[in-house]
Write an enzyme that holds these catalytic residues in place. Structure first.
Site, mmCIF file in Angstrom:
data_model
loop_
_atom_site.group_PDB
_atom_site.id
_atom_site.type_symbol
_atom_site.label_atom_id
_atom_site.label_comp_id
_atom_site.label_asym_id
_atom_site.label_seq_id
_atom_site.Cartn_x
_atom_site.Cartn_y
_atom_site.Cartn_z
ATOM 1 N N HIS A 36 0.862 -1.183 0.000
ATOM 2 C CA HIS A 36 0.000 0.000 0.000
ATOM 3 C C HIS A 36 0.899 1.235 0.000
ATOM 4 O O HIS A 36 2.142 1.117 -0.055
ATOM 5 C CB HIS A 36 -0.950 -0.023 1.209
ATOM 6 C CG HIS A 36 -0.265 -0.299 2.516
ATOM 7 N ND1 HIS A 36 0.637 0.574 3.077
ATOM 8 C CD2 HIS A 36 -0.317 -1.366 3.357
ATOM 9 C CE1 HIS A 36 1.080 0.089 4.218
ATOM 10 N NE2 HIS A 36 0.539 -1.103 4.412
ATOM 11 N N HIS A 39 4.070 1.295 2.149
ATOM 12 C CA HIS A 39 5.253 0.619 1.612
ATOM 13 C C HIS A 39 5.897 1.464 0.506
ATOM 14 O O HIS A 39 7.122 1.591 0.429
ATOM 15 C CB HIS A 39 4.866 -0.724 0.989
ATOM 16 C CG HIS A 39 4.323 -1.729 1.952
ATOM 17 N ND1 HIS A 39 3.005 -2.132 1.942
ATOM 18 C CD2 HIS A 39 4.914 -2.418 2.952
ATOM 19 C CE1 HIS A 39 2.816 -3.026 2.874
ATOM 20 N NE2 HIS A 39 3.949 -3.220 3.522
ATOM 21 N N GLY A 149 8.847 0.997 8.380
ATOM 22 C CA GLY A 149 7.848 1.971 8.805
ATOM 23 C C GLY A 149 7.786 2.052 10.328
ATOM 24 O O GLY A 149 7.950 1.047 11.026
ATOM 25 N N GLU A 150 7.509 3.262 10.823
ATOM 26 C CA GLU A 150 7.380 3.439 12.277
ATOM 27 C C GLU A 150 6.068 2.873 12.803
ATOM 28 O O GLU A 150 5.875 2.793 14.012
ATOM 29 C CB GLU A 150 7.457 4.927 12.638
ATOM 30 C CG GLU A 150 8.865 5.459 12.590
ATOM 31 C CD GLU A 150 8.962 6.880 13.126
ATOM 32 O OE1 GLU A 150 7.913 7.492 13.427
ATOM 33 O OE2 GLU A 150 10.091 7.370 13.242
ATOM 34 N N ASP A 152 5.196 -0.140 12.819
ATOM 35 C CA ASP A 152 5.642 -1.288 13.630
ATOM 36 C C ASP A 152 6.827 -0.804 14.465
ATOM 37 O O ASP A 152 7.983 -1.158 14.199
ATOM 38 C CB ASP A 152 6.030 -2.445 12.713
ATOM 39 C CG ASP A 152 4.831 -2.960 11.939
ATOM 40 O OD1 ASP A 152 3.908 -3.477 12.562
ATOM 41 O OD2 ASP A 152 4.815 -2.810 10.699
ATOM 42 N N GLN A 155 8.962 -3.371 16.314
ATOM 43 C CA GLN A 155 9.773 -4.107 15.330
ATOM 44 C C GLN A 155 11.010 -3.301 14.928
ATOM 45 O O GLN A 155 12.112 -3.839 14.816
ATOM 46 C CB GLN A 155 8.914 -4.408 14.102
ATOM 47 C CG GLN A 155 9.691 -4.906 12.896
ATOM 48 C CD GLN A 155 8.777 -5.332 11.768
ATOM 49 O OE1 GLN A 155 8.203 -6.401 11.820
ATOM 50 N NE2 GLN A 155 8.631 -4.527 10.726
#
Ligand code: PAF
Length: 295
Positions: A36, A39, A149-150, A152, A155
């Site tokens: 999406h 990403h 990406g922030e 996650d 992670q």
């Protein structure tokens, strides 16, 4: 132009070796597909900093602690490849599970500290699976930079720690969460929401931002979080797994707002688990994040 699809690690390595001989800088964007705008914004950020961008697509069985969740994960490789071609990524690396984890695969990368609590408490083994696959992807791609990406956020901390602890020569870059115009954080899982649930979902970031605002204005942490949990349930969510205030730089729990912080949440809407987080800084910074989402 089409994006080149590579499935075999030896082929990937020879392409990357040639790029490195030319002195090119290489970035990797690890994904599980179902791409999406979030990403694609990572790919654009990667293209701005590197000469070549590899996007990995691997639905990693080791990070799912529920077989149904793994089976239901959207698989849209053709559409993903078209989207990557449109933004100018160079390679889509989509290995087979049997090549990633051949018979007899026995190694696990386990990062304690940043994996503790939050999603780590509710998804046992999840971050071991993430850390193991990300380590493999870094070693397979030999990239100089990696973009995450922030959304996650935990992670991202796990990945930063494993790279530091294992001396993997790659720079980790975190990019802000990309939101729908109503504030909902973009996620491959949003496609699982019914239309009624999709209307309820933006309540989660709304409550999160409101709570962050209350905390920055000096309200007591414990009571503010308790009221926010109640508000999430009252909005139609069936369960709040966690809503916690953590330090932004090392993810330790904090009971008073005495350093830059993050408010992190995981909550269930029907059969879908949504996660989100927001910086707890100045009220002006929160306004800026919301304006960017609405733009
Ligand atoms: O964030 C994801 O999509 C996955 O956890 C990752 C980093 C690609 C590892 O499988």
């Amino acid at each position: 132009m089409n994006v080149a699809i590579v499935r075999i690690v030896a082929e990937l390595r020879s392409i990357v070796a040639a790029w490195h001989r030319e002195g090119l800088k290489i970035a990797v964007v690890p994904t599980m597909g179902a791409l999406h705008e979030g990403h694609l914004s990572l790919v654009s950020a990667a293209l701005a900093k590197a000469d070549r961008v590899i996007v990995t697509l691997f639905v990693n069985p080791k990070q799912f602690n529920n077989a149904e969740d793994l089976a239901a994960y959207p698989r849209t490789e053709q559409e993903d490849a078209a989207k990557l071609a449109s933004v100018g990524a160079h390679i889509l690396y989509a290995p087979d599970a049997a090549d990633m984890y051949p018979q007899g695969f026995a190694t696990k990368v386990s990062v304690s500290g940043p994996s503790d609590g939050l999603c780590g408490a509710f998804r046992p083994g999840h971050f071991d699976g993430v850390a193991t696959v990300v380590t493999k992807l870094f070693l397979q791609t030999g990239a100089d930079l990696a973009f995450f990406g922030e959304k996650d956020f935990q992670q991202l901390h796990v990945v930063r720690r494993l790279v530091r602890d294992l001396d993997i020569p790659i720079e980790i870059i975190g990019n802000p969460t990309v939101r729908e115009s109503d504030g909902l954080a973009m996620s491959s899982r949003n496609t699982r929401l019914s239309s009624a649930e999709r209307r309820t979902a933006p309540k989660l970031p709304e409550i999160l931002f409101k709570t962050a605002r209350r905390l920055t204005s000096g309200e007591l942490v414990e009571r503010t979080l308790r009221e926010a949990r109640q508000a999430i349930l009252a909005a139609g969510f069936s369960k709040v797994e966690y809503l916690e205030l953590r330090a932004d730089d090392d993810l330790v729990s904090i009971a008073t707002l005495n350093r830059p912080a993050r408010l992190l949440v995981a909550a269930w809407l029907g059969q879908t688990r949504l996660i989100d987080n927001v910086e707890v800084r100045s009220p002006q910074r929160l306004d800026q994040i919301l304006k960017q989402a609405a733009a």
